[in-house]
Design an enzyme around this catalytic site. Structure first.
Site, PDB file in Angstrom:
ATOM      1  N   THR A 128      -5.815  -0.540   0.401  1.00 39.06           N
ATOM      2  CA  THR A 128      -6.027   0.778  -0.182  1.00 39.06           C
ATOM      3  C   THR A 128      -4.889   1.199  -1.107  1.00 39.06           C
ATOM      4  O   THR A 128      -5.063   2.102  -1.917  1.00 39.06           O
ATOM      5  CB  THR A 128      -6.183   1.843   0.912  1.00 39.06           C
ATOM      6  OG1 THR A 128      -5.051   1.776   1.796  1.00 39.06           O
ATOM      7  CG2 THR A 128      -7.463   1.625   1.703  1.00 39.06           C
ATOM      8  N   CYS A 129      -3.747   0.565  -1.002  1.00 36.87           N
ATOM      9  CA  CYS A 129      -2.575   0.952  -1.799  1.00 36.87           C
ATOM     10  C   CYS A 129      -2.716   0.418  -3.221  1.00 36.87           C
ATOM     11  O   CYS A 129      -2.798  -0.803  -3.419  1.00 36.87           O
ATOM     12  CB  CYS A 129      -1.310   0.408  -1.152  1.00 36.87           C
ATOM     13  SG  CYS A 129       0.167   0.633  -2.176  1.00 36.87           S
TER      14      CYS A 129
END
Length: 333
Positions: free
Chosen positions: A45-46
């Site tokens: 998700t980063c």
């Protein structure tokens, strides 16, 4: 997310990365490029980690650099291994459950931030680097001598991801894209006062408008009117590092930054028509490097950013409600 508050102003300030060593093709360097020596730790998700995983695939480094994936959201102790989804159940090297334990192994006195991406040296048992932009540069060139000819930078269309003749233009684009867009969404979403929020919101969309204008114009070498030919990528018809750095923010925009971070003036799908063909172009032309690192995780972007905002802005207080939609999550991916 590593940050600090600007002396009570409500503005989000990103902390500097702490480990800034470099891998080199020189076999006598402290961190020489070797097959199987290094591991890249990411969370899907980063966006900062995402850019490194894209380049790892683009460069054909899957058999040279290991990839260790953590849980999509941070827990009370930061990034961690959960065994859920694509996350490993534990660190394959030392059995740790939490990323901070790896940082502490490298430097027991280190107090954070404990961020991803993080590039680890398995031979010397330490962190090489945790600055995404520098990891991207290392992956781009440092291992070329270990790759087949067609994957080396000299063989790539346009001279590679960071070609000599475009470096000043790439650096300039990276600078304003980072300040207005990549970090702009965080400055907007993590603001804790109305003034700080608005101070970042409007420049963010000025940056997106600037991208739209660039993509609608002819490549620099061709000149002419904007109607003659639009460019495929930020700096022309060939993919560069600048496009990768922009992409990881844009792919999250409608599903997370707009509903969760209140970046709500416009949406990508409805207000930026030149962006959508780019998603398809990336997916078709880059051997799934973009698609395979994005499509499986679209449904976790919203929950992950909601959890981060709940913790950062609201101190973990009150109900945690994940916004629904949009439908579809993204167009043409």
């Amino acid at each position: 997310m590593a940050s600090k508050d600007n002396q009570g102003s409500g503005a989000f300030i990103r902390s500097e990365s702490a480990f800034r060593n470099f891998i080199s093709p020189d076999p006598k360097a402290p961190f020489p490029a070797e097959k199987g020596r290094y591991a890249l730790y990411i969370s899907p998700t980063c966006p900062w980690a995402h850019r490194t995983s894209i380049v790892r695939i683009l460069k054909g480094l899957e058999d040279i650099i290991d990839l260790y994936e953590l849980h999509p959201s941070m827990g009370p102790k930061g990034w961690y291994f959960s065994g859920e989804g694509s996350s490993l159940p534990a660190d394959p090297l030392y059995g740790f459950k939490y990323l901070p334990d790896l940082y502490k192994k490298a430097d027991p006195s280190f107090t954070g931030p404990f961020t991803v991406p993080m590039l680890w040296d398995k031979k010397s048992h330490t962190v090489v680097n945790n600055e995404s932009s520098e990891i991207v540069r290392m992956l781009t060139t440092a291992f070329d001598h270990l790759l087949p000819e067609h994957l080396r930078e000299v063989s790539r269309p346009g001279g590679g991801l960071y070609p000599e003749h475009l470096r000043s233009s790439i650096d300039e684009a990276n600078n304003w894209v980072y300040n207005l867009i990549n970090n702009g969404v965080y400055k907007t979403g993590f603001a804790t006062t109305q003034q700080a929020y608005e101070a970042s919101l409007y420049p963010l969309f000025e940056g997106l408008d600037r991208v739209e204008q660039l993509l609608s114009s002819p490549p620099p070498s061709e000149g002419g009117s904007p109607e003659t030919k639009s460019r495929k990528y930020l700096l022309g018809d060939n993919l560069t590092e600048a496009d990768i750095r922009l992409y990881t923010t844009i792919i999250r925009f409608d599903v997370a930054y707009r509903p969760v971070f209140l970046c709500s003036l416009k949406s990508i799908r409805h207000d930026y028509p030149t962006f959508t063909p780019g998603f398809a172009a990336y997916s078709r032309e880059t051997n799934t490097a973009f698609h395979s690192t994005s499509a499986p995780y679209l449904n976790v972007y919203g929950p992950s950013y909601t959890a981060a905002t709940h913790k950062k802005v609201f101190g973990g207080q009150g109900p945690l409600i994940v916004p629904g939609g949009p439908t579809p999550l993204i167009d043409q991916l």
